[in-house]
Structures are given as structure tokens and as C-alpha cells.
Design a protein around this motif. Sequence first.
Motif, PDB file in Angstrom:
ATOM      1  N   TYR A  64       0.686  -1.163  -0.008  1.00  0.00           N
ATOM      2  CA  TYR A  64       0.044   0.016   0.017  1.00  0.00           C
ATOM      3  C   TYR A  64       0.782   1.426  -0.022  1.00  0.00           C
ATOM      4  O   TYR A  64       0.186   2.333  -0.145  1.00  0.00           O
ATOM      5  N   GLY A  65       2.137   1.145   0.092  1.00  0.00           N
ATOM      6  CA  GLY A  65       3.246   2.308  -0.101  1.00  0.00           C
ATOM      7  C   GLY A  65       3.337   3.166   0.975  1.00  0.00           C
ATOM      8  O   GLY A  65       4.027   4.161   0.849  1.00  0.00           O
ATOM      9  N   ALA A  66       2.655   2.895   2.141  1.00  0.00           N
ATOM     10  CA  ALA A  66       2.583   4.029   3.375  1.00  0.00           C
ATOM     11  C   ALA A  66       3.992   3.354   3.976  1.00  0.00           C
ATOM     12  O   ALA A  66       4.347   2.487   3.991  1.00  0.00           O
ATOM     13  N   PRO A  67       4.562   4.367   5.059  1.00  0.00           N
ATOM     14  CA  PRO A  67       5.691   4.092   5.720  1.00  0.00           C
ATOM     15  C   PRO A  67       5.741   2.821   6.700  1.00  0.00           C
ATOM     16  O   PRO A  67       4.519   2.698   7.451  1.00  0.00           O
ATOM     17  N   VAL A  68       6.673   1.984   6.754  1.00  0.00           N
ATOM     18  CA  VAL A  68       6.401   0.700   7.420  1.00  0.00           C
ATOM     19  C   VAL A  68       6.405   0.997   9.014  1.00  0.00           C
ATOM     20  O   VAL A  68       5.592   0.415   9.857  1.00  0.00           O
ATOM     21  N   MET A  69       7.123   2.038   9.150  1.00  0.00           N
ATOM     22  CA  MET A  69       7.113   2.241  10.734  1.00  0.00           C
ATOM     23  C   MET A  69       5.574   2.791  11.344  1.00  0.00           C
ATOM     24  O   MET A  69       5.274   2.409  12.331  1.00  0.00           O
ATOM     25  N   LEU A  70       4.825   3.602  10.222  1.00  0.00           N
ATOM     26  CA  LEU A  70       3.785   4.012  10.558  1.00  0.00           C
ATOM     27  C   LEU A  70       2.640   2.688  10.726  1.00  0.00           C
ATOM     28  O   LEU A  70       1.734   2.762  11.864  1.00  0.00           O
ATOM     29  N   PHE A  71       2.765   1.775   9.999  1.00  0.00           N
ATOM     30  CA  PHE A  71       1.838   0.667  10.149  1.00  0.00           C
ATOM     31  C   PHE A  71       2.395  -0.160  11.435  1.00  0.00           C
ATOM     32  O   PHE A  71       1.374  -0.780  12.110  1.00  0.00           O
ATOM     33  N   ALA A  72       3.557  -0.196  11.687  1.00  0.00           N
ATOM     34  CA  ALA A  72       4.076  -1.050  12.953  1.00  0.00           C
ATOM     35  C   ALA A  72       3.536  -0.302  14.007  1.00  0.00           C
ATOM     36  O   ALA A  72       2.910  -0.938  14.989  1.00  0.00           O
ATOM     37  N   LEU A  73       3.544   0.930  14.336  1.00  0.00           N
ATOM     38  CA  LEU A  73       2.831   1.496  15.261  1.00  0.00           C
ATOM     39  C   LEU A  73       1.367   1.340  15.577  1.00  0.00           C
ATOM     40  O   LEU A  73       1.080   1.184  16.497  1.00  0.00           O
ATOM     41  N   VAL A 113       6.309  12.457  12.149  1.00  0.00           N
ATOM     42  CA  VAL A 113       7.320  12.670  11.463  1.00  0.00           C
ATOM     43  C   VAL A 113       7.123  11.612  10.252  1.00  0.00           C
ATOM     44  O   VAL A 113       7.479  11.914   8.974  1.00  0.00           O
ATOM     45  N   SER A 114       6.587  10.616  10.246  1.00  0.00           N
ATOM     46  CA  SER A 114       6.210   9.596   9.242  1.00  0.00           C
ATOM     47  C   SER A 114       5.190  10.286   8.262  1.00  0.00           C
ATOM     48  O   SER A 114       5.363  10.265   6.944  1.00  0.00           O
ATOM     49  N   ALA A 115       4.124  10.700   9.027  1.00  0.00           N
ATOM     50  CA  ALA A 115       3.236  11.563   8.069  1.00  0.00           C
ATOM     51  C   ALA A 115       3.768  12.667   7.280  1.00  0.00           C
ATOM     52  O   ALA A 115       3.371  12.896   6.009  1.00  0.00           O
ATOM     53  N   LEU A 116       4.374  13.598   8.072  1.00  0.00           N
ATOM     54  CA  LEU A 116       5.061  14.532   7.283  1.00  0.00           C
ATOM     55  C   LEU A 116       6.008  14.274   6.248  1.00  0.00           C
ATOM     56  O   LEU A 116       6.132  14.984   5.165  1.00  0.00           O
ATOM     57  N   SER A 117       6.742  13.102   6.562  1.00  0.00           N
ATOM     58  CA  SER A 117       7.835  12.671   5.562  1.00  0.00           C
ATOM     59  C   SER A 117       6.949  12.284   4.208  1.00  0.00           C
ATOM     60  O   SER A 117       7.572  12.621   3.089  1.00  0.00           O
ATOM     61  N   PHE A 173      11.551  17.391  25.096  1.00  0.00           N
ATOM     62  CA  PHE A 173      10.584  17.067  23.961  1.00  0.00           C
ATOM     63  C   PHE A 173      11.002  17.894  22.576  1.00  0.00           C
ATOM     64  O   PHE A 173      10.776  17.164  21.512  1.00  0.00           O
ATOM     65  N   GLY A 174      11.161  19.100  22.875  1.00  0.00           N
ATOM     66  CA  GLY A 174      11.626  19.696  21.478  1.00  0.00           C
ATOM     67  C   GLY A 174      13.141  19.295  20.749  1.00  0.00           C
ATOM     68  O   GLY A 174      12.933  19.134  19.629  1.00  0.00           O
ATOM     69  N   MET A 175      13.974  18.504  21.758  1.00  0.00           N
ATOM     70  CA  MET A 175      14.939  17.791  21.162  1.00  0.00           C
ATOM     71  C   MET A 175      14.591  16.692  20.546  1.00  0.00           C
ATOM     72  O   MET A 175      15.195  16.001  19.305  1.00  0.00           O
ATOM     73  N   LEU A 176      13.676  15.812  20.960  1.00  0.00           N
ATOM     74  CA  LEU A 176      13.019  14.522  20.319  1.00  0.00           C
ATOM     75  C   LEU A 176      12.506  15.028  19.017  1.00  0.00           C
ATOM     76  O   LEU A 176      12.818  14.225  18.247  1.00  0.00           O
ATOM     77  N   THR A 177      11.681  15.675  19.006  1.00  0.00           N
ATOM     78  CA  THR A 177      10.923  16.183  17.657  1.00  0.00           C
ATOM     79  C   THR A 177      11.902  16.857  16.797  1.00  0.00           C
ATOM     80  O   THR A 177      11.643  16.533  15.573  1.00  0.00           O
ATOM     81  N   GLY A 178      12.683  17.824  17.141  1.00  0.00           N
ATOM     82  CA  GLY A 178      13.576  18.477  16.228  1.00  0.00           C
ATOM     83  C   GLY A 178      14.659  17.748  15.748  1.00  0.00           C
ATOM     84  O   GLY A 178      14.955  17.629  14.539  1.00  0.00           O
ATOM     85  N   GLY A 179      15.257  16.401  16.679  1.00  0.00           N
ATOM     86  CA  GLY A 179      16.131  15.527  16.154  1.00  0.00           C
ATOM     87  C   GLY A 179      15.443  14.775  15.092  1.00  0.00           C
ATOM     88  O   GLY A 179      16.172  14.401  14.151  1.00  0.00           O
ATOM     89  N   ALA A 180      14.183  14.263  15.129  1.00  0.00           N
ATOM     90  CA  ALA A 180      13.354  13.530  14.226  1.00  0.00           C
ATOM     91  C   ALA A 180      13.306  14.154  12.868  1.00  0.00           C
ATOM     92  O   ALA A 180      13.302  13.599  11.851  1.00  0.00           O
ATOM     93  N   LEU A 182       5.851   8.020  20.555  1.00  0.00           N
ATOM     94  CA  LEU A 182       5.231   7.367  19.743  1.00  0.00           C
ATOM     95  C   LEU A 182       4.570   8.460  18.823  1.00  0.00           C
ATOM     96  O   LEU A 182       4.259   8.385  17.538  1.00  0.00           O
ATOM     97  N   PHE A 183       4.353   9.715  19.484  1.00  0.00           N
ATOM     98  CA  PHE A 183       3.465  10.833  18.760  1.00  0.00           C
ATOM     99  C   PHE A 183       4.577  11.376  17.704  1.00  0.00           C
ATOM    100  O   PHE A 183       4.233  11.754  16.670  1.00  0.00           O
ATOM    101  N   THR A 184       5.661  11.406  17.911  1.00  0.00           N
ATOM    102  CA  THR A 184       6.839  11.734  17.326  1.00  0.00           C
ATOM    103  C   THR A 184       6.990  10.997  15.967  1.00  0.00           C
ATOM    104  O   THR A 184       7.072  11.632  14.949  1.00  0.00           O
ATOM    105  N   VAL A 185       7.176   9.786  16.459  1.00  0.00           N
ATOM    106  CA  VAL A 185       7.176   8.982  15.212  1.00  0.00           C
ATOM    107  C   VAL A 185       6.197   8.956  14.177  1.00  0.00           C
ATOM    108  O   VAL A 185       6.021   8.933  12.740  1.00  0.00           O
TER     109      VAL A 185
END
Length: 337
Positions: free
Chosen positions: A38-47, A165-169, A125-132, A159-162
Amino acid sequence: MELAARLSFGSARARTLAPGMLACGVVGAAAAFLSEHYGAPVMLFALLLGMAMNFLSADGPCRPGIEFTAKQVLRIGIALLGLRITIAQVAALGWGPVGLVIACVVLTIVVSVFAAKALGFQAIFGMLTGGATAICGASAALALSAALPAHPQKDKATLFTVIGVSALSTLAMVLYPMVVQWIGYAPPQAGKFLGATIHDVAQVVGAGYSISPEAGDVATLVKLMRVAMLLPVILVAAMITRRSGATEGGERPPLLPWFAVAFALLVAVNSTGWIPHAVQSAGNDFSRWCLVASIAGIGMKTHLKELATVGFKPVALMVGETLFLALLALALLRWLP
């Protein structure tokens, strides 16, 4: 007798961990199947699949293995990312892309930390989201989460960050090639922009080669340079964790997490050319499987209703980080070769 006791302990430990690790592996395999079809990110499906199976993380036979996969298997996957990078790849691009990557990563993380504080969140939290956002998407989020101080909300934030970031990517993979073509970038310049701004490696490859082979090659190398920035950022996160442990009276963690050391060693060895291509490929595949299984485990530990309470501010933070990174890259590409 001592050897027999150790073997017995190891066997008992394996039996304890097996149900949960098997569950994470099955969810990871299902996520990979869905991603391929289906072409969506595998990380997103795993989550998402992991969160649907969160009842397995309650007290029961699967819980120890899920905890182990979400933490230790994650670290193994991060260490093996070093097999993707060589020093020669970085040097071949010259100083311009190196300056672009360093400036984008550092400034995005710094701005993210201040923005998180302004929105009422903790700096980590900013470091986590900014780093991702700045480094390599979901992989960076998982790596930084492993290195940052323990916190009751850390799994939820990860979880929220993954997810974000997967959706935005994925959105960037669709939109950014149209942006660079509208601007009129030549393939090398377009590749630099795509490699410096899109979050996940797979989406960078897809976007780059949708323009031309040359753009795809440049985008992939620039992206791998961003992945290489994972090591210094992890070291900074480890220093924060170490200081936090000392301040709170807890045990001070090591300055260098073992998985960061292993990452650096694999980059160094991979740069020598001694590692056969088949071994590199197998290591990359195993790293991917470790990361997918671990994110499934993290999903199993989290309830969907908890994510529904995050509100608008974290979403605004991640969207703002993504836009900042894109605008910063556009500005820097006017001045850097």
C-alpha cells in the motif's frame, strides 16, 4: 557448575522473552507486508498495528519480551545504521553539502528546543521532535528516545513523534519534488534540497529518483550525511541524561551509550571497504527489522486514547519544525555551493 547455572539462566531468560519478541516480530512482518502493498511508511503501520495489540503488554507472558524488544532490540537496530555510511561518501560531496547538513541539523534542533519551551513543553520534547525532523525521521526519534532521560511521558512522546514525522515525511515526498521543479533547481541542487529536508531515508530516495537518477544519487548521499549526525546528537542527549541522573541523585549513565559507540565503530569499519556488500545488505535489512519490531513493541505499550489527548500544540510544533527546515535549506542553498 557455574557454566551450567549460566546456561540454565540464559535458557530461562530466553523462554521468558520469546512470547513478547515473537509477537513484536509478527506485527513487524504484517507492517512490512502492508507497507509493500500500500506504499505507506512501514514504521507507521508497525505503530498502528502495535497499538491495536496493546492488550498484550498487560501483565502476562508477552510483557517481558515486549519491554525487551522496545528497548534492547531498538538499540541493536540503531547501532547497525552505521553500515549505511562511509566517510568517503561524505567527503565526496565537498564542504557545501556538509555545511548545509550541519547548519540545518543544529539550527532546527536549537529552534525546536526553544519552541517547545515557549509552548509549555520540556526541552527534551523539543530535542526529540527536532532531532527526528532534522536527522532521519523515525529512526532518529527512536535513537534519541533511547538516549534521553527516563520520563513517564517519554513513550507517549516518542510514539507521537514517530507518527507525526512519518506522516510529514510522506507528504514532503509528494510535495517537495514539485516545489524544486517550480523553483527551477537543476538535478544536483534539487537533490541537495530533498536530501536535507525530507525526514525518512525511503521517502528521500523516492522523491529524488522521481526527478532524475542524478538528483536521486545526490539526495541519498546528503540524507546519509544527516544520518551520520545522529552520533553527535546522541552524545549530547547522553550528556543531558548523565547530568539529569546526577542532579536527581540517580545512577549516572555512561557518557557514551554502547549503541552510539557501536554505530561509530561500524561507520569506521564500513569506510575501510573490508565489509562485503552482502554483509552490508544483510546488516541493513536486520537493522530495519529491529527498528520495525521495536516500534511495534512501543506501540503495544501505548493506548490510543492517550495519544488522542496530545492536543494541537505538539502538532503545530512538528509542522513548524518541518517548515523551518525547508525554508532554512532554501535560504542556505542560495549561498552554499
